[in-house]
Design a protein around this motif. Sequence first.
Motif, mmCIF file in Angstrom:
data_model
loop_
_atom_site.group_PDB
_atom_site.id
_atom_site.type_symbol
_atom_site.label_atom_id
_atom_site.label_comp_id
_atom_site.label_asym_id
_atom_site.label_seq_id
_atom_site.Cartn_x
_atom_site.Cartn_y
_atom_site.Cartn_z
ATOM 1 N N TYR A 80 2.160 -12.960 -6.669
ATOM 2 C CA TYR A 80 1.037 -12.416 -7.436
ATOM 3 C C TYR A 80 1.136 -10.897 -7.595
ATOM 4 C CZ TYR A 80 -1.234 -16.976 -7.280
ATOM 5 O OH TYR A 80 -1.538 -18.311 -7.444
ATOM 6 N N LEU A 81 1.743 -10.213 -6.633
ATOM 7 C CA LEU A 81 1.992 -8.781 -6.796
ATOM 8 C C LEU A 81 2.940 -8.539 -7.967
ATOM 9 C CD1 LEU A 81 2.383 -7.501 -3.120
ATOM 10 C CD2 LEU A 81 0.781 -6.612 -4.803
ATOM 11 N N PHE A 82 4.003 -9.358 -8.041
ATOM 12 C CA PHE A 82 4.932 -9.229 -9.168
ATOM 13 C C PHE A 82 4.205 -9.426 -10.492
ATOM 14 C CE2 PHE A 82 9.249 -10.352 -6.975
ATOM 15 C CZ PHE A 82 9.142 -9.191 -6.231
ATOM 16 N N SER A 116 10.373 -6.154 -7.801
ATOM 17 C CA SER A 116 10.068 -4.812 -7.342
ATOM 18 C C SER A 116 10.277 -4.708 -5.839
ATOM 19 C CB SER A 116 8.616 -4.464 -7.690
ATOM 20 O OG SER A 116 8.197 -3.297 -7.011
ATOM 21 N N ILE A 117 11.211 -3.860 -5.428
ATOM 22 C CA ILE A 117 11.442 -3.648 -3.995
ATOM 23 C C ILE A 117 10.228 -3.011 -3.324
ATOM 24 C CG2 ILE A 117 12.850 -2.380 -2.316
ATOM 25 C CD1 ILE A 117 15.249 -2.849 -4.169
ATOM 26 N N PRO A 118 9.584 -1.977 -3.922
ATOM 27 C CA PRO A 118 8.380 -1.427 -3.273
ATOM 28 C C PRO A 118 7.272 -2.460 -3.083
ATOM 29 C CG PRO A 118 9.193 0.114 -4.903
ATOM 30 C CD PRO A 118 9.983 -1.145 -5.081
ATOM 31 N N MET A 119 7.123 -3.391 -4.023
ATOM 32 C CA MET A 119 6.092 -4.416 -3.857
ATOM 33 C C MET A 119 6.439 -5.386 -2.736
ATOM 34 S SD MET A 119 4.709 -5.250 -7.696
ATOM 35 C CE MET A 119 4.027 -3.938 -8.727
ATOM 36 N N VAL A 120 7.730 -5.631 -2.541
ATOM 37 C CA VAL A 120 8.145 -6.453 -1.402
ATOM 38 C C VAL A 120 7.738 -5.767 -0.097
ATOM 39 C CG1 VAL A 120 10.135 -7.373 -0.144
ATOM 40 C CG2 VAL A 120 10.050 -7.557 -2.633
ATOM 41 N N LEU A 121 7.951 -4.457 -0.035
ATOM 42 C CA LEU A 121 7.587 -3.704 1.172
ATOM 43 C C LEU A 121 6.070 -3.667 1.355
ATOM 44 C CD1 LEU A 121 10.104 -0.717 0.934
ATOM 45 C CD2 LEU A 121 10.329 -2.849 2.203
ATOM 46 N N TYR A 122 5.328 -3.537 0.252
ATOM 47 C CA TYR A 122 3.870 -3.565 0.361
ATOM 48 C C TYR A 122 3.397 -4.923 0.856
ATOM 49 C CZ TYR A 122 -1.042 -3.779 -0.934
ATOM 50 O OH TYR A 122 -2.410 -3.960 -0.893
ATOM 51 N N ALA A 123 4.007 -5.986 0.357
ATOM 52 C CA ALA A 123 3.639 -7.322 0.822
ATOM 53 C C ALA A 123 3.872 -7.461 2.322
ATOM 54 C CB ALA A 123 4.449 -8.381 0.067
ATOM 55 N N LEU A 124 4.897 -6.774 2.818
ATOM 56 C CA LEU A 124 5.194 -6.802 4.248
ATOM 57 C C LEU A 124 4.068 -6.176 5.064
ATOM 58 C CD1 LEU A 124 7.231 -7.151 6.651
ATOM 59 C CD2 LEU A 124 8.081 -4.871 6.075
ATOM 60 N N VAL A 125 3.570 -5.016 4.632
ATOM 61 C CA VAL A 125 2.570 -4.301 5.433
ATOM 62 C C VAL A 125 1.152 -4.801 5.160
ATOM 63 C CG1 VAL A 125 4.002 -2.238 5.574
ATOM 64 C CG2 VAL A 125 2.319 -2.426 3.729
ATOM 65 N N ALA A 126 0.926 -5.419 3.997
ATOM 66 C CA ALA A 126 -0.425 -5.849 3.636
ATOM 67 C C ALA A 126 -0.633 -7.348 3.752
ATOM 68 C CB ALA A 126 -0.757 -5.400 2.205
ATOM 69 N N ASP A 127 0.434 -8.098 4.058
ATOM 70 C CA ASP A 127 0.355 -9.554 4.160
ATOM 71 C C ASP A 127 -0.248 -10.151 2.885
ATOM 72 O OD1 ASP A 127 0.690 -12.036 5.292
ATOM 73 O OD2 ASP A 127 -1.248 -12.020 6.321
ATOM 74 N N THR A 128 0.331 -9.757 1.757
ATOM 75 C CA THR A 128 -0.157 -10.156 0.437
ATOM 76 C C THR A 128 0.934 -10.940 -0.286
ATOM 77 O OG1 THR A 128 -1.457 -8.112 0.360
ATOM 78 C CG2 THR A 128 -1.182 -9.284 -1.709
ATOM 79 N N ALA A 174 -9.862 -0.424 2.410
ATOM 80 C CA ALA A 174 -9.875 -1.124 1.120
ATOM 81 C C ALA A 174 -10.415 -2.535 1.285
ATOM 82 C CB ALA A 174 -8.466 -1.145 0.524
ATOM 83 N N GLN A 175 -10.009 -3.217 2.332
ATOM 84 C CA GLN A 175 -10.500 -4.576 2.579
ATOM 85 C C GLN A 175 -11.984 -4.572 2.896
ATOM 86 O OE1 GLN A 175 -7.670 -5.554 5.694
ATOM 87 N NE2 GLN A 175 -6.508 -6.890 4.319
ATOM 88 N N ALA A 176 -12.423 -3.591 3.686
ATOM 89 C CA ALA A 176 -13.843 -3.508 4.044
ATOM 90 C C ALA A 176 -14.718 -3.268 2.820
ATOM 91 C CB ALA A 176 -14.059 -2.403 5.079
ATOM 92 N N LEU A 177 -14.168 -2.569 1.822
ATOM 93 C CA LEU A 177 -14.924 -2.281 0.600
ATOM 94 C C LEU A 177 -14.788 -3.395 -0.436
ATOM 95 C CD1 LEU A 177 -14.109 1.532 0.207
ATOM 96 C CD2 LEU A 177 -16.292 0.525 0.877
ATOM 97 N N GLY A 178 -14.044 -4.442 -0.107
ATOM 98 C CA GLY A 178 -13.914 -5.573 -1.013
ATOM 99 C C GLY A 178 -12.928 -5.365 -2.139
ATOM 100 N N ILE A 179 -12.020 -4.408 -1.988
ATOM 101 C CA ILE A 179 -11.009 -4.155 -3.016
ATOM 102 C C ILE A 179 -9.907 -5.206 -2.900
ATOM 103 C CG2 ILE A 179 -9.268 -2.519 -3.844
ATOM 104 C CD1 ILE A 179 -11.071 -0.283 -2.754
ATOM 105 N N ASP A 180 -9.543 -5.801 -4.019
ATOM 106 C CA ASP A 180 -8.512 -6.828 -4.013
ATOM 107 C C ASP A 180 -7.173 -6.226 -3.614
ATOM 108 O OD1 ASP A 180 -7.643 -9.657 -5.008
ATOM 109 O OD2 ASP A 180 -6.234 -8.250 -5.934
ATOM 110 N N MET A 181 -6.432 -6.923 -2.743
ATOM 111 C CA MET A 181 -5.185 -6.391 -2.212
ATOM 112 C C MET A 181 -4.058 -6.351 -3.245
ATOM 113 S SD MET A 181 -5.319 -5.196 0.896
ATOM 114 C CE MET A 181 -6.741 -4.347 0.171
ATOM 115 N N VAL A 182 -4.090 -7.233 -4.233
ATOM 116 C CA VAL A 182 -3.095 -7.164 -5.301
ATOM 117 C C VAL A 182 -3.352 -5.941 -6.175
ATOM 118 C CG1 VAL A 182 -2.238 -8.293 -7.397
ATOM 119 C CG2 VAL A 182 -2.589 -9.629 -5.307
#
Length: 439
Positions: free
Chosen positions: A175-177, A159-171, A353-361
């Motif tokens: 595991y996103l895939f 997934s190209i969008p997930m690659v871009l999300y991994a870029l901005v979220a350092d995830t 999202a991180q402050a609320l404990g939401i998983d980044m994946v």
Amino acid sequence: MTTISLAFSLALGLITVLAFLGLPMGLAMICGSVLYLLMRGQDPGIVAEQFLNGMYSNYIMLAVPLFILAAEIMNSGTLSDRLLKWCDALVGRFRGGLAQVNVLQSIVFAGMSGSAVADAAGSGKMMQHMMTQNDKYTPSYAAALTAVTAVIGPIIPPSIPMVLYALVADTSIGYLFLGGVVPGLLMAGFMMVQIAITARVRDFPVEEPVPLRKLPRMTWEALPVLFMPIVLMYGIYGGITTPTEAAAVAAAYALLVSAVVYRAVKAPDLYQSVLTSAKTTASIGMLIAGALVFNYVVTVENIPRTISAILISWDLNPITFLIIVNIILLILGCVLEGTTILLVIVPVLIPTAQALGIDMVHFGVVAVVNIMLGLITPPYGLLLFIMTRISGSPMKHIIGDVMPFLWTLIGALILFTFVPETVLWLPKLFGYVPGGAGL
């Protein structure tokens, strides 16, 4: 609480005006960022610094052009044609079978291209011809279904969008895939159920069944195409390749199958695929570059922390926050291009999202599903424009046939939002620890 400065307000206004006048969003963001830097007395050379730091020091960025090239090579060969014939042999025999073929081929194609646009453009013309031949389906329904099924492409890996999300979220990309597999299959399943119900209500035609004795031969002919997602996933999760290296393998495998196995790609076809991939990559690259510079401005202005403080002061729980995020992203998807939302809006929401404990994946998959739904949401929906051009059917008719599917997919989005295990179950099987290090 921090207030928005005049410099940032003018920069945002300039971006809006330039985008409204038709300037590409990437360039508009660069112009607005330069104005902000000048007004704040900072060196405009920071723009070049952000380009270099963001574009050339991030290894995962290489995955984007390589996945695009893989999709272009597949579209220039006969891979899509063989895939459609195999899908037709499996499910074409049922009422509304060609509509089910449309969904099934998108599931398989999703495991190869990583792009909704590549999916729609690759098989769109062929599916449109197959479904409208002899007036089996209306042109608007065939176009709407192709647009909707193409949404699956960036959910199921790669997934190209997930690659871009991994870029901005350092995830973790790996595991996103994995997190997108179950949601993508569920979305496809919901669509197939809806088609089965609609087929009986609207009395869709039944195709002449392909004899079962021919299925082994057709499967053998399509096997090199079907094997590609297995190669990619085994490479990534078997520890053989990184996701970026897997993108290179995808491009090489697509070329090998198209040129050597099927002998369907000649030198001019390959040249055109490389040229088209370069143009698409340059367009996406300029948008990413503009987003990187503007994100620097947003960070300097302390916007993410300010928004995070506001949202946390509302005493939100994770579910309420995710509902608000869904509403915001769905609304923005009506008027903004998906990559812009992913690179500019989503990073602002990540700290909360991180402050609320939401998983980044989990958050990433929910965000990407939202953004993909924007591709079929009027008035901007890019896939709607593509299928209008391919089918020749009026946009309003296509939108009318898209809306029932859109509501179904929004229902699926609600399921992914409220039940994180639909996203996290498969990554956990491969050792993912929510909040921990990744592949």
